[in-house]
Design an enzyme around this catalytic site. Structure first.
Site, short mmCIF file in Angstrom:
data_model
loop_
_atom_site.label_atom_id
_atom_site.label_comp_id
_atom_site.label_asym_id
_atom_site.label_seq_id
_atom_site.Cartn_x
_atom_site.Cartn_y
_atom_site.Cartn_z
N GLY A 294 -58.74 41.57 -7.89
CA GLY A 294 -59.59 41.29 -6.76
C GLY A 294 -60.12 39.87 -6.93
O GLY A 294 -60.64 39.54 -8.02
N ARG B 137 -53.05 33.96 -11.98
CA ARG B 137 -52.85 34.56 -10.64
C ARG B 137 -52.94 33.42 -9.62
O ARG B 137 -54.04 33.00 -9.25
CB ARG B 137 -53.90 35.65 -10.37
CG ARG B 137 -53.79 36.76 -11.37
CD ARG B 137 -53.74 38.16 -10.86
NE ARG B 137 -52.97 38.52 -9.73
CZ ARG B 137 -53.28 39.55 -8.94
NH1 ARG B 137 -54.37 40.25 -9.17
NH2 ARG B 137 -52.51 39.88 -7.93
N ASP C 134 -57.69 36.69 -0.36
CA ASP C 134 -57.48 35.98 -1.64
C ASP C 134 -57.53 34.47 -1.48
O ASP C 134 -57.82 33.74 -2.43
CB ASP C 134 -56.15 36.40 -2.27
CG ASP C 134 -56.31 37.78 -2.87
OD1 ASP C 134 -56.25 38.77 -2.11
OD2 ASP C 134 -56.55 37.88 -4.08
O1 MRU Z 1 -53.54 42.14 -6.53
P1 MRU Z 1 -54.98 42.44 -6.33
O2 MRU Z 1 -55.32 43.87 -6.54
O3 MRU Z 1 -55.86 41.50 -7.13
O4 MRU Z 1 -55.22 42.12 -4.80
C1 MRU Z 1 -56.53 42.19 -4.31
C2 MRU Z 1 -56.62 41.93 -2.86
O5 MRU Z 1 -55.68 41.58 -2.19
C3 MRU Z 1 -57.99 42.04 -2.27
O6 MRU Z 1 -57.91 42.48 -0.96
C4 MRU Z 1 -58.65 40.66 -2.28
O7 MRU Z 1 -58.63 40.11 -3.57
C5 MRU Z 1 -60.03 40.72 -1.80
S1 MRU Z 1 -61.08 41.48 -2.96
C6 MRU Z 1 -62.65 41.42 -2.51
#
Ligand code: MRU
Length: 346
Positions: free
Chosen positions: A45, A88, A237
């Site tokens: 997240g 990431r 993101d």
């Molecule tokens: O791959 P992830 O689980 O890190 O992806 C997370 C998301 O796409 C969320 O929707 C995004 O980070 C927003 S979190 C408040």
């Protein structure tokens, strides 16, 4: 449940790869532990990754101090930040937090003094996220709840407490709507391939007694069409200067369904998720992950091991498909290349 905790110089991360069946905290005493946790999605997240990375810089600074080479301290720290940043590539909050930490390091002093300042900075970034979530929740609930009608909502992935240091972005808005008595039902997409919706969002909402119904991703269009869904709300993101928004893979598809069915799509994201240095979504780097995530789940094969796979972790929703972006500073209605930069100029 705390997503992350800083205690006596150790970062404890709730291992999200084990949820919802086991609640285990991973103690991170080295920056490499945090980098590994970010890579495998033990912490995930966008906002939570940013906070975890800030603490990783403190751990790195401590290690650099122990090396005792004062003249290379800042250069070593900068190289470590680069390695953390690469963990990431889509979630810009990671870059945002590392940039702030490096700026604090650059204010001068001995390595020990810098390390102490970095710890204060990481704690401030952590605390800020809590406050930002609450402000976003209130703005979002005012906007979505203005008709006073109980809402049926759909969300994707996990943009909740587990994705932040607070109550969440999209789920923060949902929590506030629920507190105001305005949630009838939340449909949660399971979110293939890693099932953040099934494992995390359904779990989080059930724990708070918020009505939730889990669906598989390929049920979304039919659910939107037949279940009276009033709005879709998701996190982000990275958001470009024209409002194009990267979020978990599947969000773009949802936006097309939403447009076809005239259902508004809302994004909830803090200012730290905006990347005003890029003009549009075509410049957002899209993380591609290990192909085994698609061929199997938790070691159980779903396809032959040699099956060719495409595994993008995110997609980009064009700003035209977004009704509004909820931030901690207010709402950006109909985001575009004019409204987004103008919003941040005030
Ligand atoms: O791959 P992830 O689980 O890190 O992806 C997370 C998301 O796409 C969320 O929707 C995004 O980070 C927003 S979190 C408040």
């Amino acid at each position: 449940m705390e997503t992350l905790r800083w205690e006596k110089g150790t970062l404890y991360l709730l291992d999200q790869t084990k949820l919802p069946f086991e609640e285990i905290y991973l103690p991170c005493r080295k920056w490499q532990d945090v980098r590994q946790a970010i890579s495998v999605l033990a912490v995930r997240g966008a906002p939570a990754i940013g906070v975890a990375a800030a603490y990783a810089v403190v751990l790195a600074a401590r290690a650099c101090c122990e090396k005792g080479q004062d003249d290379t301290f800042l250069a070593d720290l900068t190289a470590i930040c680069k390695a953390l940043d690469a963990a990431r590539p889509t979630a810009v909050n990671l870059h945002w937090a590392l940039t702030r930490m490096l700026a604090a390091a650059g204010e001068g002093g001995t390595p020990q003094a810098i390390t102490a300042r970095l710890e204060e900075k990481a704690i401030a970034i952590h605390q800020e996220d809590l406050a930002v979530n609450c402000a976003m929740a209130r703005f979002g609930a005012d906007e979505l709840g203005k008709s006073g009608k109980k809402l049926t909502l759909l969300t994707h992935c996990n943009a909740g407490a587990l994705a932040t240091a607070g109550i969440g972005t999209a789920l923060g808005v949902i929590r506030e709507l629920h507190r105001r008595g305005l949630v009838s039902m939340v449909y949660a997409d399971e979110t293939r391939p890693l099932l953040q919706g099934a494992r995390l969002t359904a779990f989080e909402l059930m724990a708070d007694h918020i009505p939730v119904t889990l669906i598989t991703d390929n049920m979304a269009a039919w659910t939107l069409k037949t279940k009276g869904v009033d709005a879709i709300i998701v996190g982000a993101d990275r958001i470009a200067a024209n409002g194009d928004t990267a979020n978990k893979i599947g969000t773009y598809g949802l936006s097309l369904m939403a447009r076809e069915l005239a259902i508004p799509l809302y994004i909830a994201a803090p200012a730290s998720t905006f990347d005003l240095s890029i003009t549009d979504g075509s410049q957002i780097p899209i993380e591609e992950r290990n192909h085994d995530e698609v061929r199997s789940f938790r070691g159980v094969a779903a396809a032959l091991p040699e099956t060719p796979v495409f595994n993008p972790a995110f997609d980009v929703t064009p700003h035209e498909n977004i009704r509004a972006i909820v931030t901690e500073k207010g709402i950006i209605h109909r985001p575009d290349a004019v409204s987004v930069p103008a919003f941040f100029q005030h």
